[in-house]
Design an enzyme around this catalytic site. Structure first.
Site, PDB file in Angstrom:
ATOM      1  N   CYS A 272       2.227  12.568   9.336  1.00  0.00           N
ATOM      2  CA  CYS A 272       2.814  13.902   9.557  1.00  0.00           C
ATOM      3  C   CYS A 272       2.830  14.212  11.042  1.00  0.00           C
ATOM      4  O   CYS A 272       3.806  14.726  11.591  1.00  0.00           O
ATOM      5  CB  CYS A 272       2.003  14.978   8.859  1.00  0.00           C
ATOM      6  SG  CYS A 272       1.854  14.734   7.092  1.00  0.00           S
TER       7      CYS A 272
ATOM      8  N   ASP B 159      -1.194  13.391  -8.616  1.00  0.00           N
ATOM      9  CA  ASP B 159       0.105  12.988  -8.068  1.00  0.00           C
ATOM     10  C   ASP B 159       0.135  11.471  -8.209  1.00  0.00           C
ATOM     11  O   ASP B 159      -0.917  10.842  -8.230  1.00  0.00           O
ATOM     12  CB  ASP B 159       0.148  13.419  -6.594  1.00  0.00           C
ATOM     13  CG  ASP B 159       1.451  13.010  -5.932  1.00  0.00           C
ATOM     14  OD1 ASP B 159       2.493  13.171  -6.569  1.00  0.00           O
ATOM     15  OD2 ASP B 159       1.408  12.522  -4.800  1.00  0.00           O
TER      16      ASP B 159
ATOM     17  N   GLU C 200      12.684 -12.252   5.464  1.00  0.00           N
ATOM     18  CA  GLU C 200      12.362 -10.822   5.344  1.00  0.00           C
ATOM     19  C   GLU C 200      11.519 -10.303   6.512  1.00  0.00           C
ATOM     20  O   GLU C 200      11.281  -9.109   6.620  1.00  0.00           O
ATOM     21  CB  GLU C 200      11.622 -10.548   4.027  1.00  0.00           C
ATOM     22  CG  GLU C 200      12.513 -10.568   2.803  1.00  0.00           C
ATOM     23  CD  GLU C 200      13.424  -9.356   2.673  1.00  0.00           C
ATOM     24  OE1 GLU C 200      13.564  -8.600   3.650  1.00  0.00           O
ATOM     25  OE2 GLU C 200      14.019  -9.178   1.594  1.00  0.00           O
TER      26      GLU C 200
ATOM     27  N   ASP D 295       2.710  17.363  -1.461  1.00  0.00           N
ATOM     28  CA  ASP D 295       2.205  18.263  -2.495  1.00  0.00           C
ATOM     29  C   ASP D 295       1.257  19.323  -1.954  1.00  0.00           C
ATOM     30  O   ASP D 295       0.469  19.891  -2.695  1.00  0.00           O
ATOM     31  CB  ASP D 295       1.539  17.464  -3.626  1.00  0.00           C
ATOM     32  CG  ASP D 295       0.713  16.311  -3.097  1.00  0.00           C
ATOM     33  OD1 ASP D 295       0.205  16.447  -1.977  1.00  0.00           O
ATOM     34  OD2 ASP D 295       0.589  15.288  -3.782  1.00  0.00           O
TER      35      ASP D 295
END
Length: 1500
Positions: free
Chosen positions: A503, A1045, A1082, A1305
């Site tokens: 965040c 969650d 990848e 959440d």
């Protein structure tokens, strides 16, 4: 460096001592060359370096010394420096550096520059302070350079300062940023043949070159500087001094094409012309001779007459060979290059305007208004511009050029209109400048040169148009940058909803992109963002809005001062108010200091500063530089406020004092009791009469009367009681007084009442007896206060000892903080230059801190060098050490184990994670649980009601006594006939009421909750569970529903490869080879699925590096394509390892069989070392069905079925093709955490309902739920709907705990009765939840609820303890149980009271023994219960709708098969550890479909 001189007026000098003080003080300052103070003239003449000082700083410096300083003339005069060249002998004892530093130490020497060969030193000095001879004497062995005699540009003597044939060239060099640039240019140019010496100045952005023109041309020097990557332009044409023939040849060629054109056009002009120049700046005849000799040497000049008086030069010249402009420049170039040459108004001449500018222009147009300085316009066609950025860059560069007055570039017309001064530049020059920038430029045929426009007044039309077309971005970027730094503001934004480091990164990354935002720093634990911004572009509310748009809550914090650093210093060495003024004025002038206050009396300084600009160490250094010693005010870091040491000491002292006086009182009391019992025995057995008994009683030693009515016993009791009442009870009296003053009543009031009543009653009775000269001694209560105080102080002492233990956890956290830090200075390549130990409060953001093995991390930071293991157990509860390498973050307070680390400090002081955790735990321990508020309310009514009960008891017993004396007589211990009945009744009544006051204790009620909450939160913090206070602690035990969650909580949140199915035989394509190719392909992908595949391949191949990937292409939503090479070496290494293992295994087998067969290398024969020659290139495709079909590859039916099966289980199936052949199917899924199933099972066994809530699709949700044993699922729930879902559950009357990682959440966490945020380490945002689990472990959810239940249970037990004492003790004390013979003395009451408080605290301390439920125990208990749920047992609800989507309907037969299979499976699963579930184990629904066999052979 530029030397300037200024005269400052100085008032307030009284004697020569003042003069000397000023001269010494100012002379010591940096950049001062010379100072002369005159007492008569009241002024100071100062020569200083304008780079280091300004007139204002000098004025302030004198003012700070206590004198008044004024600036009569604020414009300083430049001081002309002189230059001298010194030759350094090769055998010199000193190095060039030593010579340079020796010279620079002397006043008057401005600069010393060494030539590239280190043989010549160029010394710039001020001749008024020092001369050449003195300089030579300073450095032994150095002599004057013959080739460059001493130069004195300040004077005007003939100074030919270089050899006959050398020229000085001044170049403007742009693009230099540091001293490395200057040394690059000096090194490169200094090596060229013909360069005598070169000096490059970074500040002036110029280069001065002395060169031999017959060996190298100026153009070549300029070109060489440009080759080095800088822009160079000739500032002044090379000035000839004594010109050789080569120079004359070169001068002939300096004419421009323009003058040739002019020559053709003016072919009718005479052979020679005369021009008169006005020359300013000549001082003496030496200047005249200098100009005459230099200019007459030009081949095109026939004669020159220079007049010093008229300040003119009359020159006869050949216009076909030289232009007026060149003549003017030739005069200006004469040493010392300070002559200003202009044309007098009366000399108008055709040749005044050379035809440089426009070959098309006729001569007469140039003649108009010749006296004014003119400008001309030119239009240049520009090709290659693509956008406004090109327009701006052309305008920016060209407008900076000398002579350019204005420029307008039009993107649509592809041209530029330039207004310029023809005397300074020409169109050709401008055109080539534009070309140098990378555009194609050509001169336009129709030039706007009909009218030269006077600079003084541009024509209104032009002005108007230029205003219209001028873009807003015309301001040069450097100017903008300068403006910006002046106007940077700072604001703080409170950010909510952050949960982890991602965040923080998200906010920082997005905001940095915004215009006007200079920098941003987000502190996760504090939930605060510090933003530096340009208020002209953006304002704080807009910044908060930007953060809100990212999905976080943001409010601007008004009191911005929070971010200011506050420094408390002890300053020693101050003697008077002027010292204080000196420190304050200096600090307030320091950039970054916001406020400063110094107190002379306490020697303390209080400073507020902006930590962005200045740090505490800089502030301390400023004060030290002023000559004072300073140190930090030592802060108490020991958490002494938590250990109750002071209270423990106080109560221990009180107890000892009371005990000393109490023991004799008790002795007397026991003696009397023994004697009384003997008397009563004698009375019963020997039938003594009452009179005899009275006589015997009064004949006892203690009953002997010293005065009538005053017995020895009472007198001794009184003497022992007074000190206790005064000293032992002192604290109680103070506290009781304070309580009554605030109209409240507490425990102390009860104690004071009880002791005072007993003492006063006894004292009064004694006085009455003495007044009446009574024969019989009265019965007193002098024994009560000492005994009461002994038990109360003992109780309080033990209680505080216990309380100290309850806050041990917090004290331990606080003690983790390091006290010192080692700050290091790093050089290039991270070389350690220096290190110093400083107080941890002095560490500044951005400091490099060194942490040695075994050391504590003093601040939060990021590792920049070193590898180590770090023990974070005391903060996160994680027992295993964590590996740290460059780029990792470290937490303050954790312990470095084995390697030395260098970290860059990111959060210091109160912003560190540890400080935030400490603050959180402190707040939690002081917060009240709802149950405690009830206890506090109860305590409020408690004291008054107890006093009432006591009074009622007193009167009740007096009444009872007078009505029926026999009861009192029967139950009153120690009653004898020698005392009157009334006295007995009153004494008994008083005893009962005092005992009531003593036994009642509101303390234990008050202690019941906070001690338990304190211990509970402390134990939680030690186990990595941070509970935010009493309320969540109490609420957690009432929870009935736990909502999980999915992503990042039940699952890891990162995809992992579950299964690889090979679609080709291993002899066609070895499995290892396929994994190596797919993993390499990848490795360039940033998609989570790609990352998962690469990680899996690396793990399988046991290698950190893979092959090389080229031509990498991504098609979003489909897949990737690329070419892969260089995998042979990787496979060779892998095969070699396999071979070695096989040999080891074969050897072991052979040893066991005891056979002598020679060991054969097993399995791999073709593993020769690959040569680089046979490196093959593979073409790779990885993606979904559509991607394969697009590339022409057919997906077979069985492969398609297998993919569908994986997708049904909530996995993502990916196909891989190599060289056009489909060769692998890879199933990827977000895996369930290993402990999830056990956690869910345990929660269910605790009687809780467990619900899964996710935004994922129903297939995946069902699959995950079946794996962990959850039966109720809400799928496809939007983050905003999670809140509504929690609310819905709460409306059903259920208490809800929400467990989430907080990334999306946070609102649901806040809505739930208990929000539990789960994270890794310190990535958890404290704002989001009530309970914060520092470790990413779901078993901690179980532990937090378990701890809550245990704590609440403990609080209840405490209440029982507290209430039992009061509910049973008070009636006994009041004498309710007298008929059964239960009578209490006051001291017994106080002992019981003390015991109640101590027992409550000890009961709370038992919580310290709490152990987290261990996984092994729970696993054992849950064995047999844990099984994967079949889809029929799971109800899936879509969105927040309650109506679940029905599970597949199964027939009765199907259900029987399903049940029996599940039972068999649970039998098998018992034998396996729960944690080692096979990766590809099918879920129970797949057993019905019957594809078990197929899965088995495809598993790796």
């Amino acid at each position: 460096m530029e030397a300037k001189s200024i005269v400052i007026g100085v008032e307030g000098m009284t004697c020569n001592s003042c003069v000397q003080t000023i001269e010494q003080h100012i002379g010591k300052m940096n950049g001062i060359h010379n100072i002369n103070v005159s007492l008569e003239d009241k002024n100071a003449a100062i020569i200083y370096d304008s780079k280091l000082q300004t007139p204002a700083t000098l004025q302030e410096a004198i003012y700070d010394m206590g004198f008044d300083a004024t600036l009569p003339d604020s414009n300083p005069q430049p001081v002309l420096p002189d230059t001298i060249f010194l030759t350094i002998p090769t055998q010199s004892a000193l190095t060039s550096k030593q010579i340079s530093s020796t010279l620079l130490k002397n006043k008057g020497i401005i600069d010393v520059k060494m030539s590239s060969d280190q043989k010549t030193a160029v010394v710039t000095f001020i001749s008024s302070i020092i001369n050449g001879k003195q300089i030579i004497q300073m450095v032994p062995g150095v002599d004057l350079n013959i080739s460059a005699p001493e130069v004195t540009p300040g004077t005007c003597e003939d100074s030919s300062w270089s050899q006959a044939s050398s020229i000085v060239l001044r170049l403007k060099v742009e693009g230099m940023t540091c001293h490395s640039c200057t040394s690059t240019i000096e090194g490169k140019i200094g090596k060229l043949q013909g360069i005598q010496r070169i000096k490059v100045s970074l500040d002036n952005q110029e280069a001065v070159v002395v060169y031999h023109p017959h060996l190298i041309a100026a153009e070549e020097i300029k070109h060489q500087i440009e080759v080095a990557g800088f822009t160079a332009s000739v500032k002044k044409q090379p000035r000839p001094l004594k010109l050789s023939t080569v120079d004359l040849e070169r001068l002939k060629n300096t004419q421009t094409k323009g003058s040739e054109t002019a020559l053709k056009e003016n072919s009718n002009v005479n052979d020679t012309k005369t021009i008169v120049f006005r020359i300013d700046g000549m001082h003496c005849s030496s200047c005249v001779l200098n100009i005459q000799s230099t200019v007459s040497a030009l081949p095109s000049v026939t004669s020159i007459v220079v007049s010093l008086e008229k300040k003119t030069a009359i020159i006869n010249y050949k216009p076909n060979l030289i232009s007026i402009d060149v003549l003017r420049k030739a005069i200006e170039a004469v040493s010392p290059e300070r002559f200003k040459v202009s044309l007098p108004d009366e000399y108008e001449n055709v040749a005044l305007f050379p035809m440089l500018a426009s070959p098309l222009k006729s001569a007469h147009t140039a003649l108009k208004d010749a006296s004014q300085p003119l400008t001309q316009f030119v239009v240049i066609n520009i090709e290659g511009m693509t956008c406004n950025s090109c327009v701006q860059s052309i305008e920016g560069v060209i407008s900076q050029k000398a002579g350019v007055k204005s420029i307008r570039v039009s993107l649509s017309n592809r041209n530029g209109t330039i207004e310029y001064d023809p005397l300074q530049t020409c169109p050709e020059d401008l055109r080539s400048s534009i070309e140098d920038m990378g555009f194609d430029a050509s001169l336009s045929a129709q030039m706007l040169a009909e009218l030269p426009v006077a600079i003084a007044q541009p024509s209104p039309e032009v002005q108007l148009e230029s205003q219209k077309n001028e873009p807003a971005s015309k301001v040069s970027p450097t100017h903008l940058a300068r403006q910006e730094t002046k106007t940077i503001s700072k604001c703080y934004v409170q950010v909510t909803g952050m949960t982890c480091a991602s965040c923080v990164a998200n906010i920082e990354r997005n905001l940095r992109r915004e215009d006007g935002i200079h920098s941003i720093l987000v502190a996760l634990m504090a939930g605060k963002a510090e933003v530096r911004y340009n208020p002209a572009v953006i304002h704080p509310s807009a910044i908060a809005e930007l953060i809100r748009e990212l999905g976080f809550g943001a409010t601007v914090m008004e009191n911005c001062g929070e971010g200011d650093g506050i420094l408390e210093l002890v300053v020693r060495g101050m003697t008077c108010a002027s010292c204080v003024h000196k420190i304050e004025s200096t600090l307030m002038k320091t950039n970054g200091v916001l406020y400063c206050s110094v107190a002379l009396a306490t020697n303390k300084a209080h400073i507020k500063y902006d930590p962005e600009i200045i740090g505490p160490r800089d502030v301390i250094q400023v004060i030290k530089d002023l000559g004072f010693t300073t140190s930090l005010v030592k802060k108490d870091r020991s958490a002494s406020h938590l250990d109750h040491k002071q209270e423990i000491r106080q109560w221990k002292r009180s107890f000892v004092v009371s005990l000393v006086f109490c023991i004799p009182v008790m002795g007397l009391m026991i003696y009397m009791m023994v004697m009384d019992s003997q008397l009563s025995d004698a009375h019963t057995h020997h039938n003594m009469s009452s009179e005899e008994m009275e006589a015997l009683h009064s004949s006892m030693v203690l009953e002997y009367q010293l005065l009538p009515g005053l017995s020895v016993m009472n007198f001794l009791s009184f003497l022992l009681c007074v000190p206790v009442q005064m000293f032992g009870g002192w604290h109680f009296y103070i506290q009781a007084y304070k309580a009554l003053k605030h109209k409240t009543a507490n425990m102390d009031v009860l104690i004071v009442l009880a002791t005072s009543i007993a003492f006063v009653y006894s004292f009064v009775i004694l006085l009455v007896a003495m007044a009446e000269k009574a024969k019989v001694n009265p019965v007193t209560f002098f024994d009560t206060p000492p005994m009461l105080f002994v038990f109360i102080s003992l109780g309080r002492w033990l209680e505080h000892v216990a309380k100290g233990k309850t806050s041990e956890a917090l004290a331990r956290l606080i003690s983790l903080q390091a006290t010192e830090a080692t700050i290091v200075t790093l050089g290039p390549d991270n070389v350690l230059l220096s290190e110093e130990q400083v107080d941890v409060e002095l560490v500044q953001r951005g400091d490099i801190v060194k942490v040695i093995p075994g050391g504590k991390f003093p601040v939060d930071g990021r590792v920049i060098e070193g590898h180590s293991m770090v023990d974070e157990s005391l903060i996160t509860g994680e027992a295993m050490p964590v590996t740290k390498k460059p780029g990792n973050t470290v937490i303050a307070g954790s312990i470095n184990q084995n390697g030395s680390l260098l970290i860059s400090a990111t959060h210091v002081g109160a912003d560190t994670t540890l400080s935030q955790i400490v603050k959180l735990v402190e707040e939690a321990q002081t917060s009240k649980a709802p149950i405690q508020q009830f206890a506090d309310k109860l305590s409020g009514y408690f004291v008054p009601s107890i006093v009432a009960v006591s009074v009622v008891t007193l009167f009740a017993w007096i009444i009872i006594g007078f009505v029926d004396f026999e009861i009192v007589e029967k139950y009153f211990l120690g009653y004898n006939k020698s005392i009157s009945a009334a006295e007995v009744i009153i004494r008994f009544a008083f005893q009962a009421s005092i005992t009531v006051l003593c036994i009642a204790c509101p303390c234990s009620l008050g202690l019941a909750t906070p001690t338990a909450v304190m211990v509970g939160t402390g134990v939680g913090a030690q186990n990595g569970i941070l509970i935010k206070g009493g309320e969540p602690l109490e609420m957690a035990h009432k929870v009935k529903v736990v909502v999980f969650d999915k992503t990042g909580t039940i699952t890891h949140g990162t995809p992992e490869v579950m299964q690889v199915k090979f679609l080709v035989e291993s002899n066609e394509l070895p499995h290892n080879k396929m994994l190596a190719i797919v993993g390499t392909a990848e490795s360039n992908s940033e998609h989570p699925l790609g990352v998962a595949i690469t990680k899996y391949c690396k793990k399988e191949l046991d290698s950190e590096t893979l092959g090389t990937c080229t031509d990498f292409q991504v098609v979003p939503g489909c897949g990737i394509s690329c070419k892969v090479t260089n995998i042979e070496a990787l496979l060779y290494r892998k095969n070699k390892m396999v071979e070695e293992n096989n040999i080891k295994n074969v050897t072991l087998v052979k040893i066991e069989e005891n056979t002598d067969e020679s060991v054969q290398p097993a399995l791999i024969i073709d593993a020769e070392r690959p040569t680089t020659m046979n490196s093959q290139k593979y073409s790779v495709l990885i993606g979904n069905r559509e991607w394969m079909n697009r590339n022409g590859l057919l997906v077979k039916n069985e492969v398609d079925k297998a993919m569908m099966e994986h997708e049904r289980r909530g996995r993502t199936a990916v196909l891989a093709a190599i060289d056009g052949m489909l060769c692998g199917l890879i199933a990827i899924a977000d895996t369930v955490k290993p402990e999830a199933e056990l956690a869910v099972c345990t929660l269910k066994s605790m009687g809780l309902e467990v619900v899964l809530m996710t935004g994922d699709n129903s297939k995946t949700a069902r699959s995950i739920a079946s794996q962990v044993g959850i039966t109720k699922v809400f799928a496809e729930v939007l983050p905003s709907h999670k809140v509504a879902k929690v609310k819905q559950l709460q409306d059903e009357g259920k208490r809800v705990a929400m467990v989430g990682d907080g990334i999306n959440d946070s609102p649901a966490l806040a809505m739930a009765n208990v929000g539990i945020a789960i994270g890794t380490g310190t990535d958890v945002a404290i704002e989001a939840a009530d309970v914060v689990l520092i470790r990413d472990d779901l078993m901690d959810v179980v532990a937090s609820i378990d701890l809550s239940r245990k704590t609440v249970k403990r609080i209840r037990i405490n209440f029982v303890f507290a209430l039992i004492y009061n509910l049973i003790g008070v009636p006994i004390a009041a004498g309710v149980f007298l008929p059964i013979g239960l009578v209490l003395q006051p001291w017994m009451g106080s002992a019981a009271m003390a015991a109640s408080s101590v027992s409550v605290v000890l009961s709370s301390l038992l919580l310290k023994m709490y152990q987290k439920p261990s996984s092994e125990k729970l696993e054992f208990r849950a064995r047999g219960q844990m099984r994967h749920k079949s889809p029929s047992e799971i109800s899936v609800h879509i969105g927040i709708d309650e109506t679940g989507r029905g599970s597949p309907k199964l027939s009765l037969m199907d259900r029987i098969i399903n049940y029996s299979r599940a039972s068999i499976n649970s039998l098998f699963s018992d034998k396996r550890s729960v944690n080692s579930i096979v990766l590809n184990e099918p879920d129970k629904h797949s057993l019905l479909v019957g594809d078990f066999g197929e899965d088995d052979d495809t598993a790796l």
